[in-house]
Scaffold this motif. Structure first.
Motif, mmCIF file in Angstrom:
data_model
loop_
_atom_site.group_PDB
_atom_site.id
_atom_site.type_symbol
_atom_site.label_atom_id
_atom_site.label_comp_id
_atom_site.label_asym_id
_atom_site.label_seq_id
_atom_site.Cartn_x
_atom_site.Cartn_y
_atom_site.Cartn_z
ATOM 1 N N THR A 160 0.820 -1.046 -0.002
ATOM 2 C CA THR A 160 -0.076 0.077 -0.034
ATOM 3 C C THR A 160 0.852 1.408 0.032
ATOM 4 O O THR A 160 2.077 1.118 0.433
ATOM 5 C CB THR A 160 -0.865 -0.155 1.181
ATOM 6 O OG1 THR A 160 -1.829 0.905 1.087
ATOM 7 C CG2 THR A 160 -0.245 0.176 2.517
ATOM 8 N N SER A 161 0.233 2.373 -0.473
ATOM 9 C CA SER A 161 1.112 3.620 -0.377
ATOM 10 C C SER A 161 1.478 3.935 1.056
ATOM 11 O O SER A 161 0.504 3.815 1.881
ATOM 12 C CB SER A 161 0.528 4.737 -1.280
ATOM 13 O OG SER A 161 -0.929 4.759 -0.645
ATOM 14 N N PRO A 162 2.612 4.843 1.053
ATOM 15 C CA PRO A 162 3.035 5.237 2.370
ATOM 16 C C PRO A 162 2.017 6.480 2.741
ATOM 17 O O PRO A 162 1.579 6.826 1.946
ATOM 18 C CB PRO A 162 4.585 5.861 2.211
ATOM 19 C CG PRO A 162 4.949 5.609 0.660
ATOM 20 C CD PRO A 162 3.685 5.074 0.010
ATOM 21 N N ASN A 163 2.131 6.354 4.232
ATOM 22 C CA ASN A 163 1.063 7.628 4.622
ATOM 23 C C ASN A 163 -0.448 7.337 4.432
ATOM 24 O O ASN A 163 -1.227 8.218 4.300
ATOM 25 C CB ASN A 163 1.331 9.083 4.221
ATOM 26 C CG ASN A 163 2.723 9.402 4.927
ATOM 27 O OD1 ASN A 163 3.478 8.946 5.921
ATOM 28 N ND2 ASN A 163 3.438 10.162 4.004
ATOM 29 N N ASN A 164 -0.837 5.876 4.187
ATOM 30 C CA ASN A 164 -2.077 5.639 3.691
ATOM 31 C C ASN A 164 -2.785 5.580 5.278
ATOM 32 O O ASN A 164 -2.307 4.815 6.401
ATOM 33 C CB ASN A 164 -2.109 4.264 3.228
ATOM 34 C CG ASN A 164 -3.297 4.422 2.138
ATOM 35 O OD1 ASN A 164 -3.953 5.061 2.083
ATOM 36 N ND2 ASN A 164 -3.405 3.076 1.662
ATOM 37 N N SER A 165 -4.099 6.100 5.367
ATOM 38 C CA SER A 165 -4.806 5.920 6.558
ATOM 39 C C SER A 165 -5.590 4.509 6.524
ATOM 40 O O SER A 165 -5.712 4.031 5.425
ATOM 41 C CB SER A 165 -5.824 7.049 6.621
ATOM 42 O OG SER A 165 -6.885 6.964 5.676
ATOM 43 N N ILE A 166 -6.200 4.333 7.728
ATOM 44 C CA ILE A 166 -7.013 3.142 7.681
ATOM 45 C C ILE A 166 -8.229 3.266 6.733
ATOM 46 O O ILE A 166 -8.509 2.227 5.976
ATOM 47 C CB ILE A 166 -7.405 2.579 9.007
ATOM 48 C CG1 ILE A 166 -6.064 2.242 9.754
ATOM 49 C CG2 ILE A 166 -8.643 1.829 8.984
ATOM 50 C CD1 ILE A 166 -6.284 1.847 11.409
ATOM 51 N N LEU A 167 -8.823 4.482 6.937
ATOM 52 C CA LEU A 167 -10.199 4.697 5.999
ATOM 53 C C LEU A 167 -9.812 4.560 4.564
ATOM 54 O O LEU A 167 -10.511 3.906 3.836
ATOM 55 C CB LEU A 167 -10.561 5.943 6.357
ATOM 56 C CG LEU A 167 -12.055 6.394 5.697
ATOM 57 C CD1 LEU A 167 -12.988 5.410 6.100
ATOM 58 C CD2 LEU A 167 -12.229 7.910 6.009
#
Lengths: 269, 66
Positions: B12-19
């Protein structure tokens, strides 16, 4: 010889039959020895446990408890009848869980539902045609009273949210989630894992249709937390909620409650 | 960056939030319970909880019916 009559030990002649014992219970037409039906001429043996009951007669609380203890054994019955179980939602799951627990002689039930009985509920829920339009909590109380009038009931006629669940259900011995709404299912499950920890909890997800019996199973993703269902079958056209499969899940929930109460350990799977 | 979702490795992309992750996975945030690195995440924190590299997530999804 010594025999037990309604749980009391008494001295009777060695030639005693049920005729003599039943003479002390006018109108008794159900004769039980060691839990089995017998005829009047049954010759009693030392140590036999005798019951003389009337068909249609109202049992006393003590009589009902004694009969359940005879079935389940006194040790098991003592635990069941001193336990409180909370049931959130009285639909196809909750109404069946409540009936099963009442039949087993549960001490106290805390029942919550905001809705009334609708004609479309009768394909799976433990209500009757003449109860359509009645609040489910009241209809359920009436039905449970006909099965076991000695279960203590507390009824919550309201829509639950996280705050209400915490307020009303924190002190139950086991909490059973029987909601229809998946948002409420997730909210309650999250609550059980956080604010209500270490509550003992039995939820359900994936009970619709007529898929394989054996896909309905009970898992324990966390200690003391159980989840019943196949995990994916939600109601849709042609695969709606049906009495049989919802009933399998409901009875897995009810049996899990009993296992939690009797095993009293974090792992009662 | 790499994370683990229900035992499966995932990128997944860095700094991705759970939402964001739930949106990527097409999972309704209302009907899922999220555990991230052994902590149950409150629903109101899905948008503000940023996934770290190597995060281990358990997603328990609920379907309707009862």
């Amino acid at each position: 010889m010594k025999i037990c009559i309604h749980e009391r030990e008494e001295e009777w002649p060695a030639t005693t039959t049920m005729t003599e014992v039943a003479a002390n219970f006018p109108g008794a037409d159900i004769l039980l020895v060691n839990g089995h039906h017998v005829k009047h001429d049954y010759k009693l043996q030392p140590g036999d446990e005798c019951w003389c009951l009337s068909r249609g007669g109202t049992s006393s609380k003590q009589e009902m408890e004694d009969l359940l203890a005879l079935r389940h054994t006194p040790e098991i019955q003592r635990i069941i009848q001193t336990s409180t179980v909370g049931i959130m939602g009285l639909g196809g799951l909750g109404s069946m869980v409540a009936v099963a627990l009442a039949r087993m002689g549960i001490g106290r039930l805390l029942l919550a539902d905001f809705d009334v009985v609708e004609p479309t509920n009768l394909n799976r829920q433990y209500f009757f045609l003449d109860q359509v339009g009645s609040p489910k909590t009241k209809a359920m109380a009436a039905n449970l009273a006909r099965i076991n009038p000695f279960v203590e009931l507390e009824l919550l006629q309201q829509r639950l949210d996280a705050a209400a669940i915490k307020k009303h259900f924190s002190k139950v011995d086991v909490l059973v989630e029987c909601f229809d709404d998946p948002v409420m299912k997730a909210d309650a499950f999250r609550l059980a894992l956080t604010d209500m920890k270490p509550i003992r909890y039995v939820g359900a997800s994936g009970v619709a249709g007529y898929g394989s019996n054996n896909d309905i199973r009970t898992q324990s993703p966390y200690p003391g937390i159980y989840l019943v269902g196949d995990g994916h079958s939600d109601p849709k056209q042609g695969l709606s909620l049906m009495a049989a499969r919802v009933g399998i899940a409901a009875h897995q929930q009810a049996n899990q409650v009993v296992r939690i109460l009797l095993k009293d350990s974090e792992n009662a799977l | 960056m790499n994370i683990t979702v229900n035992g499966e490795p995932k990128e997944t992309s860095p700094n991705n939030s759970i939402l964001n992750l739930l949106n990527e996975l097409e999972i309704n945030a209302q009907t899922v319970v999220v555990e991230c690195d052994n902590t149950i995440i409150k629903q109101e924190e899905y948008a503000t909880t940023i996934l770290q590299d190597g995060a281990v997530l358990e997603l328990i999804r609920f379907v309707g019916g009862g």
